[in-house]
Design a protein around this motif. Structure first.
Motif, PDB file in Angstrom:
ATOM      1  N   ASP A 190      12.254  -1.749  -8.660  1.00 18.79           N
ATOM      2  CA  ASP A 190      11.211  -0.724  -8.657  1.00 18.79           C
ATOM      3  C   ASP A 190      10.012  -1.139  -9.510  1.00 18.79           C
ATOM      4  OD1 ASP A 190      12.471  -0.667 -11.026  1.00 18.79           O
ATOM      5  OD2 ASP A 190      12.830   1.499 -11.084  1.00 18.79           O
ATOM      6  N   ASP A 191       9.891  -2.444  -9.794  1.00 16.78           N
ATOM      7  CA  ASP A 191       8.739  -2.911 -10.576  1.00 16.78           C
ATOM      8  C   ASP A 191       7.473  -2.765  -9.722  1.00 16.78           C
ATOM      9  OD1 ASP A 191       6.689  -4.448 -11.678  1.00 16.78           O
ATOM     10  OD2 ASP A 191       8.070  -5.930 -12.518  1.00 16.78           O
ATOM     11  N   PRO A 192       6.537  -1.894 -10.138  1.00 12.23           N
ATOM     12  CA  PRO A 192       5.370  -1.635  -9.282  1.00 12.23           C
ATOM     13  C   PRO A 192       4.521  -2.879  -9.010  1.00 12.23           C
ATOM     14  CG  PRO A 192       5.189  -0.448 -11.388  1.00 12.23           C
ATOM     15  CD  PRO A 192       6.533  -1.097 -11.373  1.00 12.23           C
ATOM     16  N   LYS A 193       4.483  -3.827  -9.977  1.00 10.18           N
ATOM     17  CA  LYS A 193       3.672  -5.043  -9.756  1.00 10.18           C
ATOM     18  C   LYS A 193       4.300  -5.917  -8.679  1.00 10.18           C
ATOM     19  CE  LYS A 193       3.494  -6.065 -14.146  1.00 10.18           C
ATOM     20  NZ  LYS A 193       3.446  -6.283 -15.508  1.00 10.18           N
ATOM     21  N   VAL A 194       5.622  -6.008  -8.711  1.00  8.86           N
ATOM     22  CA  VAL A 194       6.323  -6.792  -7.674  1.00  8.86           C
ATOM     23  C   VAL A 194       6.166  -6.101  -6.323  1.00  8.86           C
ATOM     24  CG1 VAL A 194       8.576  -7.647  -6.895  1.00  8.86           C
ATOM     25  CG2 VAL A 194       7.972  -7.762  -9.327  1.00  8.86           C
ATOM     26  N   GLN A 195       6.316  -4.783  -6.324  1.00  8.96           N
ATOM     27  CA  GLN A 195       6.194  -4.053  -5.048  1.00  8.96           C
ATOM     28  C   GLN A 195       4.808  -4.239  -4.432  1.00  8.96           C
ATOM     29  OE1 GLN A 195       7.389  -0.109  -6.178  1.00  8.96           O
ATOM     30  NE2 GLN A 195       9.475  -0.449  -5.448  1.00  8.96           N
ATOM     31  N   GLN A 196       3.775  -4.213  -5.286  1.00  8.34           N
ATOM     32  CA  GLN A 196       2.418  -4.386  -4.757  1.00  8.34           C
ATOM     33  C   GLN A 196       2.237  -5.792  -4.183  1.00  8.34           C
ATOM     34  OE1 GLN A 196      -1.054  -5.218  -7.144  1.00  8.34           O
ATOM     35  NE2 GLN A 196      -1.897  -3.238  -6.519  1.00  8.34           N
ATOM     36  N   PHE A 197       2.802  -6.783  -4.877  1.00  6.49           N
ATOM     37  CA  PHE A 197       2.726  -8.164  -4.390  1.00  6.49           C
ATOM     38  C   PHE A 197       3.411  -8.279  -3.023  1.00  6.49           C
ATOM     39  CE2 PHE A 197       4.698 -12.388  -4.071  1.00  6.49           C
ATOM     40  CZ  PHE A 197       3.563 -13.193  -4.156  1.00  6.49           C
ATOM     41  N   LEU A 198       4.598  -7.689  -2.915  1.00  8.93           N
ATOM     42  CA  LEU A 198       5.335  -7.776  -1.643  1.00  8.93           C
ATOM     43  C   LEU A 198       4.578  -7.054  -0.530  1.00  8.93           C
ATOM     44  CD1 LEU A 198       9.007  -7.228  -2.888  1.00  8.93           C
ATOM     45  CD2 LEU A 198       7.909  -9.385  -2.263  1.00  8.93           C
ATOM     46  N   ARG A 199       3.964  -5.903  -0.860  1.00 11.48           N
ATOM     47  CA  ARG A 199       3.191  -5.176   0.173  1.00 11.48           C
ATOM     48  C   ARG A 199       2.030  -6.027   0.679  1.00 11.48           C
ATOM     49  NH1 ARG A 199       4.185  -0.441  -2.608  1.00 11.48           N
ATOM     50  NH2 ARG A 199       2.291  -0.681  -3.830  1.00 11.48           N
ATOM     51  N   ARG A 200       1.406  -6.745  -0.243  1.00 13.12           N
ATOM     52  CA  ARG A 200       0.290  -7.614   0.188  1.00 13.12           C
ATOM     53  C   ARG A 200       0.780  -8.705   1.133  1.00 13.12           C
ATOM     54  NH1 ARG A 200      -4.526  -9.056  -3.869  1.00 13.12           N
ATOM     55  NH2 ARG A 200      -4.871  -7.030  -4.781  1.00 13.12           N
ATOM     56  N   LEU A 201       1.897  -9.338   0.782  1.00 14.50           N
ATOM     57  CA  LEU A 201       2.412 -10.406   1.665  1.00 14.50           C
ATOM     58  C   LEU A 201       2.884  -9.825   2.996  1.00 14.50           C
ATOM     59  CD1 LEU A 201       4.303 -12.975  -0.561  1.00 14.50           C
ATOM     60  CD2 LEU A 201       1.911 -12.847   0.029  1.00 14.50           C
ATOM     61  N   GLN A 202       3.521  -8.654   2.951  1.00 16.75           N
ATOM     62  CA  GLN A 202       3.942  -8.017   4.205  1.00 16.75           C
ATOM     63  C   GLN A 202       2.719  -7.707   5.063  1.00 16.75           C
ATOM     64  OE1 GLN A 202       6.168  -5.031   2.210  1.00 16.75           O
ATOM     65  NE2 GLN A 202       8.151  -5.838   2.838  1.00 16.75           N
ATOM     66  N   GLY A 203       1.619  -7.321   4.408  1.00 17.38           N
ATOM     67  CA  GLY A 203       0.371  -7.060   5.134  1.00 17.38           C
ATOM     68  C   GLY A 203      -0.115  -8.305   5.852  1.00 17.38           C
ATOM     69  N   VAL A 204      -0.001  -9.451   5.192  1.00 13.62           N
ATOM     70  CA  VAL A 204      -0.406 -10.715   5.826  1.00 13.62           C
ATOM     71  C   VAL A 204       0.507 -11.017   7.013  1.00 13.62           C
ATOM     72  CG1 VAL A 204      -0.587 -13.220   5.516  1.00 13.62           C
ATOM     73  CG2 VAL A 204      -1.364 -11.670   3.706  1.00 13.62           C
ATOM     74  N   LEU A 205       1.810 -10.807   6.831  1.00 14.02           N
ATOM     75  CA  LEU A 205       2.761 -11.103   7.923  1.00 14.02           C
ATOM     76  C   LEU A 205       2.442 -10.239   9.144  1.00 14.02           C
ATOM     77  CD1 LEU A 205       6.061 -11.335   5.856  1.00 14.02           C
ATOM     78  CD2 LEU A 205       4.838 -13.219   6.957  1.00 14.02           C
ATOM     79  N   VAL A 206       2.152  -8.973   8.910  1.00 16.42           N
ATOM     80  CA  VAL A 206       1.842  -8.077  10.032  1.00 16.42           C
ATOM     81  C   VAL A 206       0.497  -8.481  10.654  1.00 16.42           C
ATOM     82  CG1 VAL A 206       1.299  -5.698  10.678  1.00 16.42           C
ATOM     83  CG2 VAL A 206       3.205  -6.167   9.142  1.00 16.42           C
ATOM     84  N   ALA A 207      -0.491  -8.748   9.805  1.00 13.54           N
ATOM     85  CA  ALA A 207      -1.819  -9.120  10.333  1.00 13.54           C
ATOM     86  C   ALA A 207      -1.731 -10.392  11.173  1.00 13.54           C
ATOM     87  CB  ALA A 207      -2.807  -9.307   9.182  1.00 13.54           C
ATOM     88  N   ARG A 208      -0.808 -11.292  10.797  1.00 17.18           N
ATOM     89  CA  ARG A 208      -0.661 -12.547  11.554  1.00 17.18           C
ATOM     90  C   ARG A 208       0.070 -12.340  12.869  1.00 17.18           C
ATOM     91  NH1 ARG A 208       1.285 -17.156   7.284  1.00 17.18           N
ATOM     92  NH2 ARG A 208      -0.686 -17.382   6.174  1.00 17.18           N
ATOM     93  N   GLU A 276      -8.436  -9.295  16.273  1.00 19.16           N
ATOM     94  CA  GLU A 276      -7.540  -9.738  15.200  1.00 19.16           C
ATOM     95  C   GLU A 276      -7.500  -8.700  14.092  1.00 19.16           C
ATOM     96  OE1 GLU A 276      -8.017 -13.511  13.253  1.00 19.16           O
ATOM     97  OE2 GLU A 276      -8.363 -14.450  15.204  1.00 19.16           O
ATOM     98  N   ILE A 277      -6.364  -8.635  13.426  1.00 19.93           N
ATOM     99  CA  ILE A 277      -6.241  -7.783  12.241  1.00 19.93           C
ATOM    100  C   ILE A 277      -6.343  -8.720  11.043  1.00 19.93           C
ATOM    101  CG2 ILE A 277      -4.678  -6.272  10.969  1.00 19.93           C
ATOM    102  CD1 ILE A 277      -3.380  -5.661  13.772  1.00 19.93           C
ATOM    103  N   HIS A 278      -7.225  -8.405  10.098  1.00 17.65           N
ATOM    104  CA  HIS A 278      -7.386  -9.315   8.954  1.00 17.65           C
ATOM    105  C   HIS A 278      -6.466  -8.978   7.800  1.00 17.65           C
ATOM    106  CE1 HIS A 278     -10.427 -11.790  10.605  1.00 17.65           C
ATOM    107  NE2 HIS A 278     -11.066 -10.723  11.032  1.00 17.65           N
ATOM    108  N   ALA A 279      -6.185  -7.716   7.630  1.00 12.99           N
ATOM    109  CA  ALA A 279      -5.298  -7.306   6.534  1.00 12.99           C
ATOM    110  C   ALA A 279      -4.777  -5.924   6.867  1.00 12.99           C
ATOM    111  CB  ALA A 279      -6.072  -7.263   5.221  1.00 12.99           C
ATOM    112  N   CYS A 280      -3.659  -5.571   6.285  1.00 16.66           N
ATOM    113  CA  CYS A 280      -3.159  -4.211   6.521  1.00 16.66           C
ATOM    114  C   CYS A 280      -2.157  -3.811   5.448  1.00 16.66           C
ATOM    115  CB  CYS A 280      -2.542  -4.107   7.910  1.00 16.66           C
ATOM    116  SG  CYS A 280      -0.917  -4.810   8.017  1.00 16.66           S
TER     117      CYS A 280
END
Ligand SMILES: Nc1ncnc2c1ncn2[C@@H]1O[C@H](COP(=O)(O)OP(=O)(O)OP(=O)(O)O)[C@@H](O)[C@H]1O
Ligand SMILES: O=P(O)(O)OC[C@H]1O[C@H](OP(=O)(O)OP(=O)(O)O)[C@H](O)[C@@H]1O
Ligand SMILES: [Mg+2]
Length: 282
Positions: A190-208, A276-280
């Motif tokens: 539940d570390d909010p910094k880790v969660q935010q990092f993972l959300r950003r990478l998940q956003g890239v995976l979805v955008a790709r 294209e989706i650039h980020a999400c």
């Protein structure tokens, strides 16, 4: 600050940095930089040898890292996968010259060359096979020709390296691997910094992997059309000035986009566009 280990060389390095850059993080400009602080995003990146990353993360000195599943398992480090990143996909397999053995059960008494001793020793022990393992740093395919081993166990992607060395895979893959994000086993999730990092990478995976699709269709075709483009939650449907028509917008998997466009067109949809989706953030 979140402290993140990033591969500094090899197959993982370029794609990992590219993904972090796409996720909005600063990345090093030249390969000699070993540490980079991104103050805006409150992240510190440590560029380390891919093999060492699981060890640093398991020590707790770094919060998370990007490495390969095979390297994580080989290290035996106390770290676990928390996100699959979809690049550096490979299998890990045994290979021999044709006619050497019918399967791994015949490896008894033989020598197996590998850079992944941890994985191979465990696999042999699990299967009850009594073979020796010799560690080589790389280019293990050549070990058979030079008589150092009768069998190799290595990363296989296209199989070109094996073919060039006159070897063929034998037995089932020992494992399938890809780049993954890891953390120390049992670290709080539940570390909010880790969660935010993972959300950003998940956003890239979805955008790709998704594109945005827009099209116009007649109201009477709407249900069939949205069954082709259900979107992630539900498509947006807006009225058009032209009576009896609607505009539809939905995310669709990029690799199915052309087939879906054909099917929509056949249904009578028109002005079918993909962007294209650039980020999400989902
Ligand atoms: N040809 C390849 N295709 C896909 N993934 C690969 C390939 N070669 C290595 N990998 C993956 O890269 C990781 C290995 O990291 P490593 O730094 O050893 O890469 P490398 O490309 O072999 O680099 P090096 O030149 O240092 O040997 C593993 O997770 C492995 O599965
Ligand atoms: O199935 P392929 O597409 O041929 O890819 C697999 C090869 O790629 C990697 O080697 P790398 O180039 O990293 O050299 P290395 O053996 O020195 O690590 C891996 O170790 C295999 O040798
Ligand atoms: Mg290599």
């Amino acid at each position: 600050m979140l402290r993140i280990a990033v591969p500094n060389k090899g197959s993982l390095s370029g794609p990992a940095s590219a993904m972090l850059h796409e996720a909005g993080y600063q990345q090093r400009k030249e390969s000699k930089e070993l540490v980079l602080v991104d103050p805006v995003n409150e992240v510190e990146f440590f560029y380390l040898r891919p093999r060492d990353i699981a060890i640093y993360v398991s020590s707790g000195k770094l919060d998370i890292g990007i490495t390969g599943r095979d390297l994580l398992l080989d290290s035996g480090a106390n770290a676990e996968e928390i996100l699959q990143l979809g690049f550096a996909r490979s299998t890990f397999r045994y290979a021999t010259r044709p006619g050497t053995a019918a399967g791994p059960a015949d490896f008894g008494g033989m020598t197996i060359a590998t850079s992944y001793e941890g994985i191979v020793a465990k696999h042999l022990a699990d299967q009850g096979i009594d073979a020796s393992v010799v560690h080589l740093d790389g280019a293990v395919e050549t070990a058979v020709e030079l008589g150092v081993a009768q069998v190799i166990a290595d990363v296989v992607e296209t199989g070109t390296s094996l073919r060039n060395a006159g070897l063929e895979v034998i037995g089932e893959p020992i494992l399938t691997s890809e780049a993954v994000v890891i953390r120390r086993t049992g670290a709080p999730d539940d570390d909010p910094k880790v969660q935010q990092f993972l959300r950003r990478l998940q956003g890239v995976l979805v955008a790709r992997s998704y594109v945005m699709m827009d099209y116009d269709c007649r109201v009477e075709h709407l249900e069939r059309a949205v069954s082709l483009t259900p979107g992630l939650e539900s498509p947006t449907v807006s009225p058009l000035h032209h009576e009896g028509w609607v505009a539809v917008r939905a995310m669709v998997p990029a690799r199915e986009a052309q087939r879906i466009m054909d099917d929509l067109y056949a249904l009578g949809a028109r002005a079918i566009l993909t962007t294209e989706i650039h980020a999400c953030r989902l």
